[in-house]
Design an enzyme around this catalytic site. Sequence first.
Site, PDB file in Angstrom:
ATOM      1  N   GLY A   1      -0.073  -0.002   7.410  1.00 47.41           N
ATOM      2  CA  GLY A   1      -0.967   0.778   6.577  1.00 47.41           C
ATOM      3  C   GLY A   1      -2.412   0.547   7.237  1.00 47.41           C
ATOM      4  O   GLY A   1      -3.400   1.637   7.346  1.00 47.41           O
TER       5      GLY A   1
ATOM      6  N   LYS B   1       0.834  -1.304  -0.241  1.00 48.35           N
ATOM      7  CA  LYS B   1      -0.084  -0.105  -0.097  1.00 48.35           C
ATOM      8  C   LYS B   1       0.905   1.308   0.117  1.00 48.35           C
ATOM      9  O   LYS B   1       0.496   2.112  -0.771  1.00 48.35           O
ATOM     10  CB  LYS B   1      -0.772   0.032   1.247  1.00 48.35           C
ATOM     11  CG  LYS B   1      -2.038  -0.891   1.145  1.00 48.35           C
ATOM     12  CD  LYS B   1      -2.918  -0.943   2.271  1.00 48.35           C
ATOM     13  CE  LYS B   1      -3.914  -2.153   2.075  1.00 48.35           C
ATOM     14  NZ  LYS B   1      -4.917  -2.010   3.325  1.00 48.35           N
TER      15      LYS B   1
ATOM     16  N   ALA C   1       1.067  -0.490  13.610  1.00 48.95           N
ATOM     17  CA  ALA C   1       1.246   0.954  13.137  1.00 48.95           C
ATOM     18  C   ALA C   1       1.471   0.616  11.516  1.00 48.95           C
ATOM     19  O   ALA C   1       2.033   1.564  10.981  1.00 48.95           O
ATOM     20  CB  ALA C   1       2.450   1.399  13.685  1.00 48.95           C
TER      21      ALA C   1
END
Length: 500
Positions: free
Chosen positions: A369, A301, A367
């Site tokens: 995407g 991502k 923590a």
Amino acid sequence: MSSLCLCLTSSRFEDAIAQLERYRRYIDMAEMRLDLLNPEERYKALKLPQIAGIPLILTIRLPQDGGKWGEFGESEEERVLLYKRMLESGGWTFVDLEDNRLMADTQAAALSSGARIIRSIHDFQGTFLNLPVAEISGQIRRIADGGFIPKIAARCTGSRQLLTLARTAIAAESVKDKVLLGMDDYGMPSRILAQRFGSLWTYTSAVGGPGEPVSAAPGQLDPETLTNLYRFQNIDDSTALYGVTGNPIAHSLSPELHNRWLKDSGLNGTYIPIRSDDMAALVETCDIWGLKGLSVTVPHKEKALSLCDYADISSRSIGAANTLLRGGDGWRARNTDAEGFLKTLPTAMNLRSIEELKGKKALIIGAGGAARAAVHALRKAGMKLVILNRTVEKARRLAEETKQQWGALSSESLYLLEGGVDLAVQTTNVGMYPDSSSDPIPWWTPRGCSLVYDMIYEPEETVLLARSRTEGINTMNGSGMLEAQARIQFELYTGRKAGA
Ligand code: NAP
């Protein structure tokens, strides 16, 4: 239009016929793999042309080309004899011969029987697609110039090789009668998009059913999936193409959702899984195919965002894109994860509106995407957050960006959770199939929490959700979010609302 060819892979002739009958309504043609039949069964295939009533390929494959001829001590002379006997009896539309063997007698027998000759190149090492495109397309033209149908079946070991195959299809476009396919997960799009690769047909295998449930080559799909899920027979030049990429990608439920909606909307489109280990190569490949929309999942991502020509506010502030849209002026990045996640919360938490979350406290596990999307959404809703991550630096960065608390994903952070949290959102890969027995936060008990939300949807209930349910806590897995964010994507891709 490309045809759908079923490889008959059984060791008993009756089972091969059962495979043919089971899939008859989906297929245009079949390949009889004589090398896979038990030696005493092979001459029974003389009856096949009469029984099948569809175009047939006759193949006796050697071990170096993925076949089994010789496993029972059979010689090359016996192979030539078997080819000759089959061809003399007639009824075979095509015969598959290796490109690197002369086989003059078999070739002559094929010509006098009226069968067209396929000259095939197989690569199971994964090296053929490292050759320059000009060299591969040169080989295709050489075979075609000899009056044969060139067939390349090469292992794709990564996105670069799929790109080579896509470029080869363009370079060899003038050769109309050919088959080009990439084996394995990375090559699978070439099987579904055979039409875009200019292939005369795609090969499929039976799954389950009579005889051995074997696939004739790595990455082959069954005829039912190709027909019902990907609508293979409808793919033509005007078919809109969409896909989902990640690594791995085979487990993704997105093709099921998007293809159902495309079908229900009466749109000429198909949505395919495309495994990728190199987003830049993949985006270039998508450009060659004219792909209109690409869903992006783990671990691409962030890279996807960096490759886009434009990005909306949501993907920029999350720092990741899960949706790429191809416009006339380049690729546009969007992120539908935050919106999809937020859409599922009111029902799961029994809220009249998201406003009710204001001032409440949430624990974010992870923590990456997905965590960034959740943090973005919950900050907008006015929640106070504690972000815990294995790599503490990433937790710190995300927390500082959004002015929240942070810590390591370890029991040292328990003090941050004192007084309890109203919502826990699990966003790591820990507990996801095949790592289904792992718990990302075994040292924490979700007592007093209104909802434990795990973004994983396979398995349906992770270890964390199971132990939360045992504690009497409401739980939710990631399938609702997956569907909610996919609905938004579908609308972005097609301009239509997704159906039921
Ligand atoms: P990502 O950006 O690669 O982030 C992965 C996260 O998992 C990071 O926080 C990483 O910690 C953590 N992690 C990975 N392995 C770990 C381990 N062994 N121990 C502890 N932490 C570990 O991936 P993502 O896009 O955020 O996706 C994460 C998960 O969310 C996936 O399971 C994905 O399927 C799911 N998801 C679901 C939906 C949905 O619609 N349901 C949408 C998006 C994502 P480090 O930073 O320390 O590496």
